[in-house]
Design a protein around this motif. Structure first.
Motif, PDB file in Angstrom:
ATOM      1  N   ARG A   1      35.845 101.102 -57.969  1.00 47.41           N
ATOM      2  CA  ARG A   1      36.351 102.051 -56.972  1.00 47.41           C
ATOM      3  C   ARG A   1      35.947 103.474 -57.330  1.00 47.41           C
ATOM      4  NH1 ARG A   1      36.701 100.639 -52.335  1.00 47.41           N
ATOM      5  NH2 ARG A   1      37.913 102.511 -51.918  1.00 47.41           N
ATOM      6  N   ALA A   2      36.019 103.810 -58.629  1.00 44.35           N
ATOM      7  CA  ALA A   2      35.624 105.151 -59.067  1.00 44.35           C
ATOM      8  C   ALA A   2      34.142 105.388 -58.796  1.00 44.35           C
ATOM      9  CB  ALA A   2      35.946 105.336 -60.545  1.00 44.35           C
ATOM     10  N   ALA A   3      33.311 104.371 -59.045  1.00 46.36           N
ATOM     11  CA  ALA A   3      31.872 104.512 -58.796  1.00 46.36           C
ATOM     12  C   ALA A   3      31.587 104.713 -57.307  1.00 46.36           C
ATOM     13  CB  ALA A   3      31.135 103.275 -59.320  1.00 46.36           C
ATOM     14  N   ILE A   4      32.284 103.950 -56.469  1.00 50.64           N
ATOM     15  CA  ILE A   4      32.103 104.098 -55.023  1.00 50.64           C
ATOM     16  C   ILE A   4      32.470 105.508 -54.567  1.00 50.64           C
ATOM     17  CG2 ILE A   4      33.106 103.392 -52.800  1.00 50.64           C
ATOM     18  CD1 ILE A   4      33.188 100.510 -53.979  1.00 50.64           C
ATOM     19  N   LEU A   5      33.514 106.054 -55.172  1.00 51.55           N
ATOM     20  CA  LEU A   5      33.991 107.386 -54.793  1.00 51.55           C
ATOM     21  C   LEU A   5      33.300 108.503 -55.569  1.00 51.55           C
ATOM     22  CD1 LEU A   5      37.752 106.394 -54.680  1.00 51.55           C
ATOM     23  CD2 LEU A   5      36.313 106.937 -52.696  1.00 51.55           C
ATOM     24  N   ASP A   6      32.396 108.123 -56.477  1.00 50.26           N
ATOM     25  CA  ASP A   6      31.663 109.080 -57.306  1.00 50.26           C
ATOM     26  C   ASP A   6      32.610 109.961 -58.120  1.00 50.26           C
ATOM     27  OD1 ASP A   6      29.328 110.140 -58.376  1.00 50.26           O
ATOM     28  OD2 ASP A   6      29.188 111.722 -56.852  1.00 50.26           O
ATOM     29  N   LEU A   7      33.613 109.293 -58.723  1.00 53.72           N
ATOM     30  CA  LEU A   7      34.577 109.992 -59.568  1.00 53.72           C
ATOM     31  C   LEU A   7      34.485 109.473 -60.998  1.00 53.72           C
ATOM     32  CD1 LEU A   7      37.767 109.946 -57.307  1.00 53.72           C
ATOM     33  CD2 LEU A   7      36.394 111.949 -57.910  1.00 53.72           C
ATOM     34  N   PRO A   8      34.561 110.372 -61.979  1.00 52.30           N
ATOM     35  CA  PRO A   8      34.590 109.911 -63.371  1.00 52.30           C
ATOM     36  C   PRO A   8      35.940 109.271 -63.667  1.00 52.30           C
ATOM     37  CG  PRO A   8      34.978 112.274 -63.286  1.00 52.30           C
ATOM     38  CD  PRO A   8      34.666 111.834 -61.870  1.00 52.30           C
ATOM     39  N   ILE A   9      35.952 108.245 -64.499  1.00 55.17           N
ATOM     40  CA  ILE A   9      37.222 107.627 -64.872  1.00 55.17           C
ATOM     41  C   ILE A   9      37.096 107.012 -66.259  1.00 55.17           C
ATOM     42  CG2 ILE A   9      36.721 105.368 -63.857  1.00 55.17           C
ATOM     43  CD1 ILE A   9      39.717 105.279 -62.973  1.00 55.17           C
ATOM     44  N   ASN A  10      38.145 107.139 -67.029  1.00 55.29           N
ATOM     45  CA  ASN A  10      38.279 106.404 -68.273  1.00 55.29           C
ATOM     46  C   ASN A  10      39.325 105.334 -67.988  1.00 55.29           C
ATOM     47  OD1 ASN A  10      38.828 105.334 -70.764  1.00 55.29           O
ATOM     48  ND2 ASN A  10      39.085 107.294 -71.802  1.00 55.29           N
ATOM     49  N   VAL A  11      38.915 104.080 -67.911  1.00 54.33           N
ATOM     50  CA  VAL A  11      39.841 103.029 -67.502  1.00 54.33           C
ATOM     51  C   VAL A  11      40.920 102.749 -68.561  1.00 54.33           C
ATOM     52  CG1 VAL A  11      38.213 101.959 -65.916  1.00 54.33           C
ATOM     53  CG2 VAL A  11      38.323 101.160 -68.302  1.00 54.33           C
TER      54      VAL A  11
ATOM     55  N   SER B   1      40.697 111.413 -66.099  1.00 53.24           N
ATOM     56  CA  SER B   1      39.368 111.945 -66.362  1.00 53.24           C
ATOM     57  C   SER B   1      39.387 112.976 -67.482  1.00 53.24           C
ATOM     58  CB  SER B   1      38.809 112.567 -65.078  1.00 53.24           C
ATOM     59  OG  SER B   1      37.632 113.263 -65.310  1.00 53.24           O
ATOM     60  N   GLY B   2      40.494 113.677 -67.620  1.00 51.74           N
ATOM     61  CA  GLY B   2      40.562 114.766 -68.588  1.00 51.74           C
ATOM     62  C   GLY B   2      41.113 114.406 -69.950  1.00 51.74           C
ATOM     63  N   GLU B   3      41.563 113.143 -70.116  1.00 47.26           N
ATOM     64  CA  GLU B   3      42.107 112.695 -71.405  1.00 47.26           C
ATOM     65  C   GLU B   3      43.282 113.560 -71.869  1.00 47.26           C
ATOM     66  OE1 GLU B   3      41.260 109.904 -73.322  1.00 47.26           O
ATOM     67  OE2 GLU B   3      40.198 109.393 -71.499  1.00 47.26           O
ATOM     68  N   LYS B   4      44.122 113.957 -70.927  1.00 49.87           N
ATOM     69  CA  LYS B   4      45.284 114.787 -71.247  1.00 49.87           C
ATOM     70  C   LYS B   4      46.568 114.012 -70.996  1.00 49.87           C
ATOM     71  CE  LYS B   4      42.790 119.013 -70.130  1.00 49.87           C
ATOM     72  NZ  LYS B   4      42.660 120.133 -69.180  1.00 49.87           N
ATOM     73  N   ASN B   5      47.611 114.417 -71.700  1.00 47.26           N
ATOM     74  CA  ASN B   5      48.921 113.780 -71.567  1.00 47.26           C
ATOM     75  C   ASN B   5      49.706 114.499 -70.485  1.00 47.26           C
ATOM     76  OD1 ASN B   5      51.394 112.570 -71.780  1.00 47.26           O
ATOM     77  ND2 ASN B   5      51.659 112.967 -73.961  1.00 47.26           N
ATOM     78  N   ILE B   6      49.877 113.854 -69.345  1.00 43.21           N
ATOM     79  CA  ILE B   6      50.547 114.514 -68.220  1.00 43.21           C
ATOM     80  C   ILE B   6      52.056 114.601 -68.404  1.00 43.21           C
ATOM     81  CG2 ILE B   6      48.711 114.004 -66.575  1.00 43.21           C
ATOM     82  CD1 ILE B   6      50.603 111.778 -65.438  1.00 43.21           C
ATOM     83  N   ALA B   7      52.570 114.107 -69.523  1.00 45.79           N
ATOM     84  CA  ALA B   7      53.980 114.323 -69.850  1.00 45.79           C
ATOM     85  C   ALA B   7      54.163 115.618 -70.634  1.00 45.79           C
ATOM     86  CB  ALA B   7      54.522 113.150 -70.667  1.00 45.79           C
TER      87      ALA B   7
END
Length: 198
Positions: free
Chosen positions: A70-80, A119-125
Motif C-alpha cells: 500500500r505504501a508503494a502504491i501511494l509512493d510513501l516511505p514506510i518502516n513496517v 516514517s520518522g522513527e519517532k515515539n509519538i508518545a
C-alpha cells in the motif's frame, strides 16, 4: 451536506497511509468531517478483534506485506517495523482533540503524527515529538498540555461512539447516510458514495 465521522488510531499504519485524503475527499463533496481518535486496542477487545502482536503468524506476515504494498502504491516511505511501535497513542490523540477544538488544519496534524511514527522513527508518545508536530502544522505547541482532562474524556467517549456506530477497526469512516467504510483502501469507495455513485 454530508457528515463523516473519521475514527482512527494515531499509531495505526493505515492512518498514516490515509495521509490528508479523508479531508480532501470531504472538502471535494462539501462534507464536514470530525476526527475521532480512539484506543484501537480497546476497540479490538470490545468488537472481537485481535491486536497485531497476538494474531496468527500468517496474519502478521500478510499485514507486513500489505503495508509495504500500500505504501508503494501511494509512493510513501514506510518502516513496517518502526522503532517505537507499539506505543501509547493517547497523548498524541489528546493533542489532536485539543487542536480540533482550537480550529486549524487537523488533517495535516494527524498526518504529521502518524508520519513521525511510520516514517520518522519517532515515539509519538513523547511530548517533544507531539509538540514538534503541532508546531510544524501551525498549531500552538502548548496544545499538547491544554485541556488534557477534557481531551481524555473525549478520547474515551470516541471509543463508545465507535462501538455504537458499528466500528471495529481503524481507519473507519461513518457517514451520516448510514454507510460505513473500513480501511485506507476504501477511501475510493467513500469518495464514490459521496458522489452518489454507490
Amino acid at each position: 451536506m454530508a457528515h463523516i465521522d473519521y475514527y482512527f488510531a494515531t499509531l495505526s499504519p493505515y492512518t498514516y497511509l490515509c495521509g490528508t485524503r479523508p479531508s480532501e475527499i470531504a472538502a471535494a463533496h462539501g462534507a464536514t468531517l470530525t476526527y475521532k481518535p480512539l484506543d484501537i486496542m480497546a476497540l479490538f477487545g470490545r468488537t472481537g478483534g485481535t491486536p497485531p502482536g497476538e494474531r496468527h503468524p500468517n496474519r502478521q506476515a500478510y499485514r507486513l506485506q500489505d503495508m509495504r504494498r500500500r505504501a508503494a502504491i501511494l509512493d510513501l516511505p514506510i518502516n513496517v517495523k518502526p522503532a517505537h511501535w507499539p506505543t501509547n497513542g493517547a497523548p498524541a490523540s489528546y493533542a489532536i482533540i485539543a487542536a480540533q477544538a482550537e480550529g486549524g488544519d487537523v488533517a495535516k496534524l494527524v498526518s504529521a503524527i502518524s508520519t513521525a511514527c511510520w516514517s520518522g522513527e519517532k515515539n509519538i508518545a513523547d511530548d517533544a515529538v507531539i509538540r514538534d508536530c503541532l508546531k510544524e502544522t501551525g498549531f500552538d505547541p502548548d496544545l499538547a498540555d491544554k485541556g488534557m482532562l477534557s481531551s481524555a474524556e473525549t478520547f474515551a467517549s470516541n471509543l463508545e461512539d465507535a462501538v455504537n456506530a458499528g466500528v471495529f477497526g481503524a481507519p473507519f469512516f461513518v457517514v451520516d447516510s448510514g454507510e460505513v467504510f473500513w480501511g485506507e483502501d476504501r477511501l475510493a469507495d467513500l469518495d464514490a458514495h459521496l458522489s452518489g455513485k454507490i
